[in-house]
Design an enzyme around this catalytic site. Sequence first.
Site, PDB file in Angstrom:
ATOM      1  N   GLU A   1      47.313  86.034 152.040  1.00 52.38           N
ATOM      2  CA  GLU A   1      48.419  86.525 151.219  1.00 52.38           C
ATOM      3  C   GLU A   1      48.485  88.042 151.079  1.00 52.38           C
ATOM      4  O   GLU A   1      49.553  88.623 151.173  1.00 52.38           O
ATOM      5  CB  GLU A   1      48.357  85.903 149.815  1.00 52.38           C
ATOM      6  CG  GLU A   1      48.990  84.524 149.706  1.00 52.38           C
ATOM      7  CD  GLU A   1      48.058  83.424 150.178  1.00 52.38           C
ATOM      8  OE1 GLU A   1      46.904  83.733 150.528  1.00 52.38           O
ATOM      9  OE2 GLU A   1      48.494  82.259 150.192  1.00 52.38           O
TER      10      GLU A   1
ATOM     11  N   HIS B   1      47.305  75.856 139.745  1.00 49.62           N
ATOM     12  CA  HIS B   1      48.524  75.654 140.527  1.00 49.62           C
ATOM     13  C   HIS B   1      49.764  75.566 139.654  1.00 49.62           C
ATOM     14  O   HIS B   1      50.810  75.116 140.124  1.00 49.62           O
ATOM     15  CB  HIS B   1      48.420  74.360 141.345  1.00 49.62           C
ATOM     16  CG  HIS B   1      47.596  74.483 142.591  1.00 49.62           C
ATOM     17  ND1 HIS B   1      46.246  74.661 142.556  1.00 49.62           N
ATOM     18  CD2 HIS B   1      47.945  74.456 143.903  1.00 49.62           C
ATOM     19  CE1 HIS B   1      45.778  74.730 143.795  1.00 49.62           C
ATOM     20  NE2 HIS B   1      46.794  74.609 144.635  1.00 49.62           N
TER      21      HIS B   1
END
Lengths: 310, 306
Positions: A60, A129
């Site tokens: 990322e 998450h």
Amino acid sequence: MVQLTVREALRDAMAEEMRADPDVFLMGEEVAEYQGAYKVSQGLLDEFGAGRVIDTPITEAGFAGIGVGAAMGGLKPIVEFMTFNFAMQAMDHLINSAAKTLYMSGGLVPVPVVFRGPNGAAARVAAQHSQCYASWFAHVPGWRVVAPYSAGDAKGLLKAAIRDPNPVVFLENELLYGQSFEVPADGEHLVPIGKAAVARTGSDVTVAAFSIMAEVIDLRSLRPLDGEAVLASVEKTNRLVTVEEGWPFAGIGAEIAALVMENAFDMLDAPVGRVSGADVPMPYAANLEAAALPGAADIANAVRRVCYRG
Amino acid sequence: MLLIRRFEEACGRLYMQGKIRGFLHLYIGEEAIAVGAISALRPDDYVIGHYRDHGHAIAKGMDPKIAMAELCGKSTGSSGGKGGSMHLFDVERHFMGGHAIVGGQMPIAAGLALSSKYKKEDLVTLCFFGDGAVNQGEFHETLNLASVWKLPILFLLENNLYGMGTHVDRTHAGGRHIYEVASAYDIPGVQIDGMDVLGVNECVSEAVKSIRKGEGPRFIEAMCYRYRGHSMADPTMYRERDEAQELGIKDPIDSLKNFMIQFDVAGEEELAKIAAKVDEQVNEAVQFAEDSPAPDMDAMYTNVYA
């Protein structure tokens, strides 16, 4: 008008913009051959090829920085984060490289990149998450932050975001991807960034929210926040409830409450009510998760409270 | 090289006078790398680096006047006075900054390389970074991506042995030959003497030729020495005063001067003329910066958004 899911609307927005402008491309994990982790980019690889729909490794910070660099080099990248939880790895590039560069360079270096992906709670995916990053991103000057709800707004705002010369953080929601809405068939359907929508008019209370089914004001953009729309409504109703799924401390509701206190103090007949997610990392158990997120009952209770009706 | 040297010395003086504030990282001793490398590029190749960026900017052709004005926070500076020493940009000359987060420029550099490959532009991106950046996650992420995607990028490590006050022996697993890390990513790498401007130029020229042929990234580790501290705030307590002498460090400018005289490329008189011209340029830059105004107050809110 056509019936589209949010997923299809986002895909169409990207496809239309990629057809119109060869400098637009998509990059992220599983966006190409897997057709998208949540199938948002389905079909794009077939139409545009691997040069414009680029699968990345799990990297990322690397690919967010590459997106910024590509934008600095004159392209219009769309960088997909599988979820914004993983974008924390890339935070330095989002903020220090994307949001701040135009200012630090005295206007020399624009960064027209879009960072998009699911934000906030999904279902039973637990603490790492499930976070809502709206407040974190909206806090930073130098970019746009948008959070559409309906498919029409998703399409119109994503097209606007891709065309915007500023970096844009585009907050989607996984639970909404499969929901259908009526969307204008017109390919030039754009929604302006920074304008809220009044989803339902009323006179007793203003409810301001985003990314969820807001009965009254759907903010749609968080930076810039359409304060005028909120104030105009509060002048009419004299009471306000804000709703967000993220944590309460220093959240979007806190900002709206401050805004209304500063600009419409005498208009308020009651303190602003804030409805938010519970101030805990998201639990896994079904009952706890349901209780940690705001629901219709919570909103109704808050509305009653500000109306002094219990 | 001499222009950069005198410019940096002038910056040091202005800092002591309080006319440059905040962080100031001087390039003194490392001039051979910026000059040797950038002179091997085409004018529209991209250059991007870290916060010790004055040398890179000047080597890329930035006007020393607007660089000095930026350091002094004046409206005539390259970023309108809003960036400062660590954020010099010259977009016209494809000098893309000037970045303050260690290693942060690396994936951005790969993005520039991606953009030129995407647009079929036949440009190379030269990414400068220091020994302090090689342990950042994004160093590894960038090398991997550049290699997998065969990006037209040259990684140029300016190894001056110190990440701020910490010697590389204490920070880098794998020892003194940092360039060997590149082979883990299938990127050919070499280590060279970064105090030798002609050697740097030759090595970079070779690397750039390969990259332009589409052979993918290259990695050069240029060993060098930074004569001053990490920044103006650094009293260099972590090394001996005479370390440069102990290590046999050769000043890159003196080396080139001696070479030119020895091989009759230039005489003392000609070199003195160049030196005088450089002094004039630097004085002019300082004067310009001092005479320029601070930004208007409304500049506070300009260029937040495009």
